[in-house]
Design a protein around this motif. Structure first.
Motif, PDB file in Angstrom:
ATOM      1  N   THR A 201      14.088 -93.837  53.193  1.00 14.19           N
ATOM      2  CA  THR A 201      13.912 -92.383  53.254  1.00 14.19           C
ATOM      3  C   THR A 201      13.736 -91.907  54.689  1.00 14.19           C
ATOM      4  OG1 THR A 201      12.882 -92.392  51.072  1.00 14.19           O
ATOM      5  CG2 THR A 201      12.492 -90.476  52.449  1.00 14.19           C
ATOM      6  N   ILE A 202      12.942 -92.621  55.476  1.00 11.35           N
ATOM      7  CA  ILE A 202      12.725 -92.239  56.878  1.00 11.35           C
ATOM      8  C   ILE A 202      14.028 -92.316  57.670  1.00 11.35           C
ATOM      9  CG2 ILE A 202      11.556 -92.920  59.003  1.00 11.35           C
ATOM     10  CD1 ILE A 202       9.174 -93.782  57.279  1.00 11.35           C
ATOM     11  N   LEU A 203      14.805 -93.383  57.452  1.00  5.99           N
ATOM     12  CA  LEU A 203      16.088 -93.495  58.142  1.00  5.99           C
ATOM     13  C   LEU A 203      17.028 -92.363  57.755  1.00  5.99           C
ATOM     14  CD1 LEU A 203      16.717 -97.361  57.946  1.00  5.99           C
ATOM     15  CD2 LEU A 203      16.027 -96.022  59.944  1.00  5.99           C
ATOM     16  N   LEU A 204      17.075 -92.050  56.470  1.00  7.67           N
ATOM     17  CA  LEU A 204      17.938 -90.968  56.008  1.00  7.67           C
ATOM     18  C   LEU A 204      17.526 -89.639  56.612  1.00  7.67           C
ATOM     19  CD1 LEU A 204      20.169 -89.894  54.165  1.00  7.67           C
ATOM     20  CD2 LEU A 204      18.487 -89.727  52.329  1.00  7.67           C
ATOM     21  N   MET A 205      16.230 -89.366  56.628  1.00 10.08           N
ATOM     22  CA  MET A 205      15.761 -88.106  57.195  1.00 10.08           C
ATOM     23  C   MET A 205      15.996 -88.065  58.695  1.00 10.08           C
ATOM     24  SD  MET A 205      12.334 -86.945  55.136  1.00 10.08           S
ATOM     25  CE  MET A 205      11.376 -88.375  55.593  1.00 10.08           C
TER      26      MET A 205
ATOM     27  N   PHE B 189      21.603 -84.637  62.904  1.00  5.39           N
ATOM     28  CA  PHE B 189      22.801 -83.841  62.693  1.00  5.39           C
ATOM     29  C   PHE B 189      22.465 -82.362  62.505  1.00  5.39           C
ATOM     30  CE2 PHE B 189      24.698 -87.953  61.924  1.00  5.39           C
ATOM     31  CZ  PHE B 189      25.990 -87.789  62.393  1.00  5.39           C
ATOM     32  N   ILE B 190      21.390 -82.069  61.782  1.00  8.40           N
ATOM     33  CA  ILE B 190      21.010 -80.669  61.587  1.00  8.40           C
ATOM     34  C   ILE B 190      20.652 -80.026  62.924  1.00  8.40           C
ATOM     35  CG2 ILE B 190      19.249 -79.160  60.588  1.00  8.40           C
ATOM     36  CD1 ILE B 190      19.161 -81.004  58.185  1.00  8.40           C
ATOM     37  N   ARG B 191      19.938 -80.786  63.771  1.00  8.89           N
ATOM     38  CA  ARG B 191      19.535 -80.246  65.061  1.00  8.89           C
ATOM     39  C   ARG B 191      20.749 -79.877  65.905  1.00  8.89           C
ATOM     40  NH1 ARG B 191      16.232 -77.019  66.678  1.00  8.89           N
ATOM     41  NH2 ARG B 191      16.694 -76.659  68.841  1.00  8.89           N
ATOM     42  N   ASN B 192      21.789 -80.715  65.870  1.00 13.59           N
ATOM     43  CA  ASN B 192      22.994 -80.408  66.641  1.00 13.59           C
ATOM     44  C   ASN B 192      23.686 -79.153  66.127  1.00 13.59           C
ATOM     45  OD1 ASN B 192      22.689 -82.603  68.343  1.00 13.59           O
ATOM     46  ND2 ASN B 192      23.857 -83.985  67.032  1.00 13.59           N
ATOM     47  N   GLN B 193      23.707 -78.982  64.808  1.00  6.86           N
ATOM     48  CA  GLN B 193      24.349 -77.782  64.261  1.00  6.86           C
ATOM     49  C   GLN B 193      23.531 -76.532  64.541  1.00  6.86           C
ATOM     50  OE1 GLN B 193      27.445 -77.954  63.055  1.00  6.86           O
ATOM     51  NE2 GLN B 193      27.280 -80.129  63.570  1.00  6.86           N
ATOM     52  N   VAL B 194      22.224 -76.632  64.406  1.00  5.12           N
ATOM     53  CA  VAL B 194      21.370 -75.468  64.652  1.00  5.12           C
ATOM     54  C   VAL B 194      21.405 -75.084  66.131  1.00  5.12           C
ATOM     55  CG1 VAL B 194      18.989 -74.638  64.625  1.00  5.12           C
ATOM     56  CG2 VAL B 194      19.889 -75.901  62.672  1.00  5.12           C
ATOM     57  N   ARG B 195      21.506 -76.069  67.024  1.00  4.89           N
ATOM     58  CA  ARG B 195      21.549 -75.761  68.453  1.00  4.89           C
ATOM     59  C   ARG B 195      22.756 -74.880  68.784  1.00  4.89           C
ATOM     60  NH1 ARG B 195      21.331 -80.566  70.230  1.00  4.89           N
ATOM     61  NH2 ARG B 195      19.072 -80.644  70.526  1.00  4.89           N
ATOM     62  N   ALA B 196      23.892 -75.120  68.124  1.00  3.84           N
ATOM     63  CA  ALA B 196      25.063 -74.267  68.356  1.00  3.84           C
ATOM     64  C   ALA B 196      24.797 -72.829  67.938  1.00  3.84           C
ATOM     65  CB  ALA B 196      26.265 -74.829  67.590  1.00  3.84           C
ATOM     66  N   ILE B 197      24.103 -72.649  66.818  1.00  2.00           N
ATOM     67  CA  ILE B 197      23.780 -71.295  66.359  1.00  2.00           C
ATOM     68  C   ILE B 197      22.766 -70.643  67.300  1.00  2.00           C
ATOM     69  CG2 ILE B 197      22.834 -69.968  64.434  1.00  2.00           C
ATOM     70  CD1 ILE B 197      23.857 -72.126  62.566  1.00  2.00           C
TER      71      ILE B 197
ATOM     72  N   TRP C 233      16.619 -73.847  61.272  1.00  2.00           N
ATOM     73  CA  TRP C 233      16.247 -75.251  61.485  1.00  2.00           C
ATOM     74  C   TRP C 233      15.255 -75.709  60.430  1.00  2.00           C
ATOM     75  CZ3 TRP C 233      16.516 -80.001  63.041  1.00  2.00           C
ATOM     76  CH2 TRP C 233      15.381 -80.742  63.304  1.00  2.00           C
ATOM     77  N   GLY C 234      14.211 -74.910  60.199  1.00  2.00           N
ATOM     78  CA  GLY C 234      13.204 -75.277  59.211  1.00  2.00           C
ATOM     79  C   GLY C 234      13.761 -75.306  57.801  1.00  2.00           C
ATOM     80  N   ARG C 235      14.594 -74.324  57.459  1.00  2.00           N
ATOM     81  CA  ARG C 235      15.141 -74.288  56.099  1.00  2.00           C
ATOM     82  C   ARG C 235      16.142 -75.412  55.863  1.00  2.00           C
ATOM     83  NH1 ARG C 235      15.797 -67.941  54.251  1.00  2.00           N
ATOM     84  NH2 ARG C 235      13.604 -67.379  54.577  1.00  2.00           N
ATOM     85  N   SER C 236      16.974 -75.701  56.871  1.00  2.00           N
ATOM     86  CA  SER C 236      17.923 -76.805  56.720  1.00  2.00           C
ATOM     87  C   SER C 236      17.176 -78.126  56.551  1.00  2.00           C
ATOM     88  CB  SER C 236      18.843 -76.875  57.945  1.00  2.00           C
ATOM     89  OG  SER C 236      19.572 -75.674  58.096  1.00  2.00           O
ATOM     90  N   LEU C 237      16.119 -78.293  57.342  1.00  2.00           N
ATOM     91  CA  LEU C 237      15.320 -79.507  57.221  1.00  2.00           C
ATOM     92  C   LEU C 237      14.666 -79.584  55.841  1.00  2.00           C
ATOM     93  CD1 LEU C 237      14.514 -81.962  58.890  1.00  2.00           C
ATOM     94  CD2 LEU C 237      12.475 -80.720  59.607  1.00  2.00           C
ATOM     95  N   LEU C 238      14.207 -78.438  55.346  1.00  2.00           N
ATOM     96  CA  LEU C 238      13.585 -78.415  54.021  1.00  2.00           C
ATOM     97  C   LEU C 238      14.599 -78.781  52.938  1.00  2.00           C
ATOM     98  CD1 LEU C 238      10.939 -77.750  52.518  1.00  2.00           C
ATOM     99  CD2 LEU C 238      11.770 -75.416  52.273  1.00  2.00           C
TER     100      LEU C 238
END
Length: 476
Positions: free
Chosen positions: A178-182, A188-196, A22-27
Motif C-alpha cells: 500500500t505504501i509503495l502504491l501510494m 504522478f499526481i504531484r507532477n500533474q497538479v504542478r502543471a495546473i 492536490w488534496g482531492r486527487s490524493l484523497l
C-alpha cells in the motif's frame, strides 16, 4: 456526544474534504486503498486467521484432554513419566505434576483477547475438570494448568500450536504494498497538479499585468489544451488592450493639436470679456483627455519593483494639499511593496484628490497585514455617499448626483482607475464610512504584493486603520 442528523452529514463531510486539487486527487487514491486494506485485513482476520486459530486451539485442547485422561487412568509416577515422554516426542507438549498445588486465582489475558477467547472455548469443550491458562507470560509458549486430586497438572505448549503466529507477515506485506502504491500515485499526481498550478500562476500574473516568459503548456493532454487556450486568450486580450490604447492615444493626440492652437490664439489675442472662461474650458477639456487616456492604458506594461509606501503617501498628500486640504499621513517607516510605481501613484493621487475636492481634512494611512498583504486608506471629512451607492461610484463615467458635480473637473473615472490599478495588482478597492465623518477608500493588496516591512514596525505603528476620502464623486 450527540450524532449529527442524517441531512447534515453531507455538509459536515464537505467542509472537511480538501479544497485543493492536490488534496482531492490524493484523497481519491488514498481513500480507496485504505478502505481496501481495511476490508481485506478484516476479511483475512475474520475468515482466515480466526478460523485457523480456532482449529489449532481445538487440536491443542484435544491433545491436552487426551493427556489428562491418560493420566487419570493411571495416576502413578511411572505412568506420568511415560506420558510426558510420549507427549514431548509426539506433540511437543511439556507435562509436569505440581503436587499439592491449586490453580492460580488471577486471570492473565492478552491485549487483544481473541486467542484467549478461542482457546478458552476449546478447553471448555474438551475438559471436565477446572483449568487455568496464560498466553502472555511466555512469548513463545502457552501455559495450561488442570486441577487434579494430586495437585496441578501443568502443560506447556508451543504458541504456534494454539494460534496462527505468521498472520502479521501478511498484514505487513499488505501495508508495504500500500505504501509503495501510494508513493507512486503521489509522485504522478504531484507532477500533474504542478502543471495546473503553473497555469494558475500564469493566469494570476496576467491578471496583474505581468507576463511569464518561460510558461509553456505541459502535463496531461487536457491540461496542455487548457494552457494552449489560455495563451491564445492572453494574446487576444493583449491585442485588444494594445488596440484600445493606440486608439485613445491617437484620439488624444488629434484632440491636443486643435487645443494647442486654441491656447496659442487665446494667448496672442487682445484681452476680452470671456477670455478667462475660455481658458478654463480648455483646461477642463485637456484634463478630460488625460483621464480618458489614463483609464485606457492603465500602465499595464510597467514592470513591478519595490516601492516605499510612505513616499507614495507623501506624494499623494502633496497633491491633496495643493487642492487646499489639510493632510494627515500615517505609515510605518520602511514599509515597502512590489508595485508598478506610476500606475499605483496615479491611483493614490486620484483617491487623494477626490477626497480633497470634497473635504477639508484628508488622512492617508498604510499598514502591513498579518497575512503579508498591504492596506492603504484615504479618508476625508466630506459629506460622503450613501452606502447603497458605493458600487455605483466605481462605474466608469459615473458622477452620481450631476447637480453636485456640474462645476467640478473630471468625467467620473477617478475611482474606476484606482480600482483597475488595485485589481491589476491582485487586490481591490472598497468604500466605507470614515470615522472623520466622510468617506474612506481602502486599497487592499494580497500577499502576492511581496510586502516587506521591518520587524520593528510590523506591530502596525501609526497605521492600524486605513480609510479613504470621498468616493462621493469619483471624478478625481
Amino acid at each position: 456526544m450527540r450524532l449529527l442528523p442524517a441531512y447534515l452529514w453531507p455538509r459536515f463531510l464537505k467542509r472537511r474534504i480538501p479544497t485543493s486539487l492536490w488534496g482531492r486527487s490524493l484523497l481519491i487514491i488514498v481513500l480507496p486503498v485504505l478502505v481496501m486494506q481495511v476490508v481485506v485485513t478484516w476479511i483475512f482476520f475474520d475468515a482466515h486467521w480466526q478460523t485457523v486459530t480456532a482449529r489449532l486451539s481445538e487440536g491443542l485442547a484435544g491433545d491436552i484432554a487426551w493427556a489428562v485422561e491418560s493420566y487419570e487412568d493411571d495416576p502413578s509416577p511411572r505412568n506420568l513419566e511415560r506420558l510426558a515422554s510420549r507427549a514431548e516426542r509426539s506433540m511437543s507438549l511439556s507435562i509436569a505434576l505440581q503436587e499439592g498445588r491449586t490453580l492460580p486465582t488471577e486471570t492473565r489475558r492478552g491485549p487483544i483477547g481473541v486467542v484467549d477467547r478461542v482457546l478458552d472455548r476449546a478447553l471448555d469443550a474438551r475438559l471436565d475438570r477446572p483449568y487455568w491458562f496464560d498466553t502472555t507470560r511466555y512469548p513463545a509458549y502457552v501455559d495450561i494448568q488442570v486441577q487434579e486430586p494430586q495437585g496441578v497438572l501443568r502443560i506447556i505448549a508451543p504458541r504456534e500450536r494454539a494460534v496462527a503466529t505468521q498472520a502479521h507477515i501478511f498484514v505487513l506485506w499488505l501495508a508495504v504494498a500500500t505504501i509503495l502504491l501510494m508513493g507512486v500515485a503521489i509522485l504522478f499526481i504531484r507532477n500533474q497538479v504542478r502543471a495546473i498550478e503553473r497555469l494558475a500562476d500564469a493566469a494570476e500574473a496576467f491578471g496583474r499585468g505581468e507576463t511569464v516568459p518561460r510558461f509553456k503548456p505541459h502535463g496531461a493532454r487536457e491540461v496542455r489544451a487548457a494552457a494552449t487556450a489560455f495563451l491564445a486568450m492572453r494574446d487576444r486580450i493583449q491585442r485588444h488592450i494594445d488596440q484600445r490604447t493606440a486608439l485613445l492615444a491617437s484620439v488624444s493626440h488629434d484632440l491636443r493639436t486643435p487645443l494647442t492652437r486654441l491656447r496659442l490664439e487665446l494667448a496672442l489675442a487682445p484681452p476680452f470679456k470671456r477670455q478667462a472662461a475660455m481658458r478654463g474650458d480648455l483646461d477642463e477639456m485637456e484634463h478630460m483627455i488625460d483621464e480618458y487616456l489614463d483609464f485606457a492604458r492603465g500602465e499595464a506594461g510597467e514592470p513591478p519593483k519595490p516601492v516605499s509606501i510612505p513616499d507614495l503617501l507623501k506624494t499623494a498628500g502633496e497633491d491633496a494639499k495643493r487642492a487646499g486640504a489639510e493632510v494627515e499621513l500615517a505609515a510605518p517607516e520602511g514599509l515597502t511593496a512590489s508595485l508598478r510605481p506610476l500606475a499605483f501613484k496615479r491611483a493614490l493621487v486620484n483617491l487623494a484628490g477626490n477626497a480633497a475636492s470634497h473635504g477639508e481634512r484628508v488622512r492617508l494611512s498604510a499598514r502591513a497585514l498579518a497575512s503579508g498583504g498591504l492596506e492603504i486608506a484615504v479618508e476625508d471629512d466630506g459629506p460622503g455617499i450613501p452606502e447603497d451607492m458605493y458600487e455605483e461610484a466605481f462605474r466608469p463615467f459615473s458622477r452620481l448626483d450631476e447637480s453636485r458635480n456640474q462645476n467640478r473637473k473630471g468625467v467620473g473615472l477617478g475611482l474606476a482607475i484606482a480600482r483597475d490599478v488595485a485589481r491589476g495588482h491582485g487586490g481591490d478597492v472598497t468604500l466605507d464610512r470614515s470615522d472623520m465623518g466622510g468617506l474612506k477608500a481602502i486599497i487592499r493588496l494580497p500577499g502576492q504584493a511581496s510586502i516587506v516591512a521591518p520587524s520593528s514596525e510590523t506591530g502596525g505603528q501609526g497605521a492600524s486603520s486605513v480609510r479613504t476620502g470621498h468616493g462621493d464623486e469619483n471624478d478625481a
